[in-house]
Design an enzyme around this catalytic site. Structure first.
Site, PDB file in Angstrom:
ATOM      1  N   PRO A  17     -47.952  40.369 -12.640  1.00 18.09           N
ATOM      2  CG  PRO A  17     -46.263  40.415 -11.023  1.00 18.09           C
ATOM      3  CD  PRO A  17     -46.543  40.750 -12.452  1.00 18.09           C
ATOM      4  CB  CYS A 100     -46.730  44.823  -3.700  1.00 17.48           C
ATOM      5  SG  CYS A 100     -48.416  44.721  -3.064  1.00 17.48           S
ATOM      6  CG  HIS A 171     -45.663  50.400 -11.505  1.00 17.97           C
ATOM      7  ND1 HIS A 171     -46.707  49.767 -10.894  1.00 17.97           N
ATOM      8  CD2 HIS A 171     -46.188  51.519 -12.052  1.00 17.97           C
ATOM      9  CE1 HIS A 171     -47.816  50.462 -11.058  1.00 17.97           C
ATOM     10  NE2 HIS A 171     -47.516  51.538 -11.761  1.00 17.97           N
ATOM     11  N   GLY A 212     -47.008  50.066 -16.159  1.00 17.94           N
ATOM     12  CA  GLY A 212     -47.773  51.184 -15.615  1.00 17.94           C
ATOM     13  C   GLY A 212     -48.500  51.969 -16.683  1.00 17.94           C
ATOM     14  NE  ARG A 235     -54.722  49.008 -13.129  1.00 14.47           N
ATOM     15  CZ  ARG A 235     -54.760  50.307 -12.883  1.00 14.47           C
ATOM     16  NH1 ARG A 235     -55.867  50.852 -12.420  1.00 14.47           N
ATOM     17  NH2 ARG A 235     -53.701  51.071 -13.085  1.00 14.47           N
TER      18      ARG A 235
END
Length: 337
Positions: A17, A100, A171, A212, A235
């Site tokens: 997300p 986050c 992460h 990550g 990403r």
């Protein structure tokens, strides 16, 4: 709707997300590249749904399945209500954001700051589990600020597992809530894959995905081979979607066939037509398509044509087809003819 077993299998590879990126148009594009990979929404806050009535944030296309809704929040009953809203419109999983690090998220007392409150997270998970029949999962960091991950992460995991969390995505970085921006928090804190591996040893029955710094499908395969249950890619999946997803069904899931960036473009054309017919704008979709041909001849022309043309009044699928023609004209097989 997918079964729990279906979603667990899909979690072998997932796209993270990402705020402002993994909207419904992005997810539809990713689904054209991989039928199996688990997709996630951007984080949607429980207050926006429950207090703000922003139910449009739950909009998605049936083709996106398997797809998970990620929620942000820290109030158990409000999260339970939001989870129910998500399950009622068909999401296959409800995920709680505990990772986050943005200031906006901290001010709402959710996201990575919840790593400091495993008891509260456990209450949230338990409330959500009681409210829905779909899996409830958590995405977290290994710790925040001066916490010792070796101590806090096992405690955090044990609490959420006891509350009914079915899967967790870790992460493998700390989040520094003071001193680093959200962007810096994605890169500067060092990765600790070994710690995540040790958590799998401590919690052998917990489905653990790692997130990550994973940049290639080969990286994902190596982490799965090491004994982890799933890999979440962020990403790289956004900026080079074909590199990550076009061969994922065969290589990661052992089913289906490889696709191509060209396949995805053609599959997007009817979707674009439908979006425009409902008053949408071309750039709302094509902004997610800019990286489809990353690293290939013609990629720059593709990006330039879409970036410059898609915001213009009246821009439609013919622009996408013209940009694709630029790429195919530069393909090695086209040159050889």
């Amino acid at each position: 709707m997918a079964t729990h077993a279906d979603i667990t299998r899909a979690a072998r590879l997932s796209v993270a997300p990402m705020m402002d990126w993994t909207d419904r148009h992005c997810r539809y594009l990713h689904r054209q590249l991989s039928a199996q990979t688990l997709l996630y929404t951007e984080m949607v806050t429980a207050p926006a749904l429950v207090r703000g009535g922003a139910l449009h944030l739950l909009n998605h296309d049936p083709a996106e399945h398997p797809v998970a809704l990620q929620l942000g929040g820290s109030e158990p009953m409000e999260l339970a209500q939001a989870a129910r809203l998500g399950a009622d419109v068909g999401y296959d999983e409800i995920n709680l954001n505990c990772g986050c690090p943005s200031d906006r998220v901290q001010s709402g007392t959710f996201g990575a700051v919840l790593m400091r409150e495993p008891g509260k997270v456990a209450e949230c998970v338990a409330a959500m589990r009681a409210a829905v029949d779909v899996p409830v999962t958590v995405k977290c960091r290994i710790g925040v600020d001066d916490q010792d991950p070796e101590e806090v992460l096992p405690e955090f995991l044990s609490r959420i597992v006891a509350a009914g969390c079915e899967r967790v995505t870790i992460h493998a970085r700390k989040a520094w809530l003071k001193g680093l921006s959200p962007k810096e928090n994605r890169d500067i804190p060092p990765l600790d894959y070994d710690l995540v591996q040790r958590m799998k040893g401590l919690f052998p029955n917990l489905h653990i995905s790692i997130n990550g710094g994973i940049a290639t499908l080969e990286d994902a395969e190596a982490l799965l081979d090491s004994g982890l249950d799933g890999v979440m890619i962020g990403r790289a999946a956004y900026h080079q979607p074909a590199d990550i997803l076009a061969q994922a069904d065969r290589r990661i899931f052992g089913k289906g066939h490889d696709t191509t960036a060209e396949d995805a473009v053609y599959a997007m054309l009817p979707y674009i037509e439908a979006h425009l017919s409902q008053g949408g704008r071309l750039h709302q979709i094509t902004r997610h398509m800019l990286g489809l041909f990353a690293g290939r001849p013609g990629a720059r022309s593709w990006r330039r044509m879409l970036s410059e043309g898609a915001t213009r009044d009246g821009a439609g699928p013919e622009l996408v087809e013209a940009a694709l023609a630029q790429v195919t004209a530069l393909a090695p097989e086209a040159k050889a003819v």
